[in-house]
Design an enzyme around this catalytic site. Structure first.
Site, PDB file in Angstrom:
ATOM      1  N   SER A 240       0.833  -1.199   0.000  1.00 14.30           N
ATOM      2  CA  SER A 240       0.000   0.000   0.000  1.00 14.30           C
ATOM      3  C   SER A 240       0.871   1.253   0.000  1.00 14.30           C
ATOM      4  O   SER A 240       2.000   1.260   0.488  1.00 14.30           O
ATOM      5  CB  SER A 240      -0.906   0.025   1.232  1.00 14.30           C
ATOM      6  OG  SER A 240      -1.737  -1.105   1.264  1.00 14.30           O
TER       7      SER A 240
HETATM    8  N1  SAH Z   1      -0.888  -4.763   4.183  1.00 14.63           N
HETATM    9  C1  SAH Z   1      -0.180  -5.073   2.965  1.00 14.63           C
HETATM   10  C2  SAH Z   1      -1.046  -4.757   1.761  1.00 14.63           C
HETATM   11  C3  SAH Z   1      -0.977  -5.864   0.748  1.00 14.63           C
HETATM   12  S1  SAH Z   1      -2.179  -5.849  -0.541  1.00 14.63           S
HETATM   13  C4  SAH Z   1       1.172  -4.402   2.905  1.00 14.63           C
HETATM   14  O1  SAH Z   1       1.474  -3.574   3.777  1.00 14.63           O
HETATM   15  O2  SAH Z   1       1.961  -4.698   2.018  1.00 14.63           O
HETATM   16  C5  SAH Z   1      -3.457  -6.868   0.107  1.00 14.63           C
HETATM   17  C6  SAH Z   1      -3.107  -8.264   0.527  1.00 14.63           C
HETATM   18  O3  SAH Z   1      -4.302  -8.891   0.970  1.00 14.63           O
HETATM   19  C7  SAH Z   1      -2.543  -9.154  -0.577  1.00 14.63           C
HETATM   20  O4  SAH Z   1      -1.322  -9.676  -0.153  1.00 14.63           O
HETATM   21  C8  SAH Z   1      -3.606 -10.241  -0.738  1.00 14.63           C
HETATM   22  O5  SAH Z   1      -3.070 -11.517  -1.073  1.00 14.63           O
HETATM   23  C9  SAH Z   1      -4.243 -10.256   0.634  1.00 14.63           C
HETATM   24  N2  SAH Z   1      -5.598 -10.810   0.703  1.00 14.63           N
HETATM   25  C10 SAH Z   1      -6.618 -10.662  -0.178  1.00 14.63           C
HETATM   26  N3  SAH Z   1      -7.717 -11.328   0.240  1.00 14.63           N
HETATM   27  C11 SAH Z   1      -7.380 -11.907   1.444  1.00 14.63           C
HETATM   28  C12 SAH Z   1      -8.077 -12.763   2.360  1.00 14.63           C
HETATM   29  N4  SAH Z   1      -9.348 -13.162   2.172  1.00 14.63           N
HETATM   30  N5  SAH Z   1      -7.407 -13.161   3.473  1.00 14.63           N
HETATM   31  C13 SAH Z   1      -6.122 -12.798   3.696  1.00 14.63           C
HETATM   32  N6  SAH Z   1      -5.414 -12.011   2.849  1.00 14.63           N
HETATM   33  C14 SAH Z   1      -6.029 -11.582   1.738  1.00 14.63           C
END
Ligand code: SAH
Length: 216
Positions: free
Chosen positions: A66
């Site tokens: 993000s």
């Molecule tokens: N907080 C992260 C943002 C990553 S983007 C950071 O600081 O880098 C969002 C993430 O959510 C992705 O890695 C994706 O695989 C995960 N995601 C999507 N749906 C999900 C679910 N149902 N349970 C767990 N993770 C999920």
């Protein structure tokens, strides 16, 4: 991976912190955490030189880290206090997790993609960030660890996951990007056992929150 945090990185970070102040991030503990976490180590190496711009970047497996502003805003809206139990859905690169751990919370984080789960838990451990990390489906939350003081969802959710509402303490706050293609960042407060108060914060764009675990 080169795990060097140089004066140059620290300088770029303090500039990023100033930029976030201009964008109305006021919570000192958030700004201090962002000033401390070496974001360049959470990116694919080819993007290192962009690590301290206020932008989102690819982290592999079709996902993104993000934008710092989004991490700062979500962290600020959570109003965390040291020692609180916080559940994060979407560990991704581990950057948001590191920021929350810097802020002194007891962090529990779930990721559905095994590749990212493995990479980010290894990195966080190497950097000394202590939290509890789970490979699983965030729609289910972590019933065995519940309830949580705060819940932060870092993927765009088409609906508010029911299980997560039940895992929030009374008085607790959930921050969730709600919507399909585009989302509205929502702040949800659990008023009592049965009632929740919702407030729209602003438009945002996250990768989608998907069902199930990906093991490859
Ligand atoms: N907080 C992260 C943002 C990553 S983007 C950071 O600081 O880098 C969002 C993430 O959510 C992705 O890695 C994706 O695989 C995960 N995601 C999507 N749906 C999900 C679910 N149902 N349970 C767990 N993770 C999920």
């Amino acid at each position: 991976m080169q795990q060097i945090d140089s004066y140059r990185h620290k300088g770029l970070r303090s500039r990023l912190v100033q930029e976030l102040v201009q964008k109305k991030i006021v919570d000192k503990s958030v700004l201090t955490a962002i000033g401390n976490v070496p974001r360049h180590l959470f990116l694919e190496s080819s993007f290192i030189k962009f690590a301290y711009q206020d932008k989102a970047f690819p982290i592999g497996a079709g996902q993104t880290i993000s934008q710092p502003y989004t991490v700062a805003l979500q962290s600020q809206l959570l109003e965390v206090k040291p020692g609180e139990k916080v559940l994060e859905v979407g560990t991704g690169s581990g950057y948001q997790a590191a920021v929350l751990i810097e802020m002194g919370v007891k962090l529990f984080s779930i990721e559905r993609q095994s590749e990212l789960y493995q990479r980010s838990t290894r990195l966080l451990r190497e950097l000394g960030y202590q939290g509890r990390f789970f490979l699983g489906d965030g729609y289910e939350g972590l019933p065995a660890q519940a309830p949580f003081d705060k819940i932060i969802i870092t993927a765009g959710a088409p609906v508010i996951p029911r299980a997560l509402l039940t895992q929030l303490k009374v008085g607790g706050i959930m921050i969730i990007p709600l919507g399909d293609q585009e989302q509205v960042l929502m702040r949800i407060v659990r008023i009592n056992e049965d009632e929740f108060e919702q407030e729209e914060i602003e438009a945002c764009a996250f990768v989608p929150m998907l069902n199930g675990v990906v093991n490859k």
